[in-house]
Design a protein around this motif. Structure first.
Motif: not given
Length: 244
Positions: A202-209, A234-236, A241-243
């Motif tokens: 998720i760190h990867f997704a958040k940094r790049l997406g 809440a959407l995550q 099923g994660l934040s």
């Protein structure tokens, strides 16, 4: 498809059957040109099947796939790759008995020998992934997992590509190598490559997406801006099923 956000790749109502199993149940997915789109979802949601269906490795049983306005739904994999689409599968597809150089040369369709490879492009790749240069004459099978992943991505971009599709590039990699991979994908995006990434990190997704699509049970259940999903815990939770 609006003029403001032209979609380089678009799937509409795509179903995929593998043997007796109905895996994709009407996938709608739009990949905006020049952006990095994250495809997220729990294990078994259908993400890898979606990538394989785009590449023609598995045939869509229903629906359509368009690339740059062209219907590619019924094309075979070599024809799809010939449209300037590169695919890095989860298993990376490295030829273990060949050297790093030979692996790269196989992907450089315009070159018959290493000397004919685009030197400026090679130097750019070496800047992204120094290990590829360091182990140039070593058997690819002797590389670490992270180095193999770097080789797999390097091989995919040894020639200019319009679309790069990568399945879980950070899987099993150490944090330092993940950061290196993030920087490399960021540079690729800046160079104008459109990228579709399946990712669990998720760190990867958040940094790049830039854009994000979330799959569940063979369908896309959410699509929008990555920044909006990253900001909405809440959407995550409801989708993944994660934040973040």
């Amino acid at each position: 498809m609006s003029a403001a956000t032209p979609h380089l790749l678009e799937l509409k109502g795509v179903h995929t059957h593998i043997g007796a199993y109905h895996i994709l149940h009407g996938v709608d997915l739009a990949v905006p040109k020049g952006q990095l789109t994250m495809l997220l979802g729990r294990n078994g949601a259908g993400k890898t099947t979606t990538l394989r269906t785009i590449m023609g490795l598995w045939q869509a049983s229903q629906g359509s796939i368009h690339f740059a306005g062209r219907d590619i739904t019924r094309l075979h994999t070599p024809q799809i790759a010939g449209l300037n689409i590169a695919y890095v599968p989860e298993n990376m597809g490295i030829f273990a008995d060949l050297t790093v150089r030979e692996n790269m040369l196989l992907a450089a369709r315009q070159a018959r020998s290493a000397a004919q490879m685009d030197e400026a492009r090679l130097q750019w790749i070496f800047g992204l992934f120094p290990a590829v240069q360091k182990f140039w004459n070593h058997p690819a099978g002797k590389l670490s997992g992270g180095q193999k992943q770097m080789l797999a991505v390097s091989r995919a971009i040894v020639e200019p590509r319009e679309l790069l599709i990568v399945d879980e590039p950070s899987k099993g990699l150490a944090p330092a190598i993940i950061n290196n991979m993030i920087d490399a994908f960021d540079q690729l995006k800046q160079s104008g490559v459109t990228i579709l990434l399946v990712e669990q990190n998720i760190h990867f997704a958040k940094r790049l997406g830039d854009a994000v699509a979330v799959m569940d049970n063979g369908r896309v259940v959410h699509a929008g801006r990555m920044a909006d999903l990253a900001a909405d815990e809440a959407l995550q939770q409801s989708l993944l099923g994660l934040s973040l």
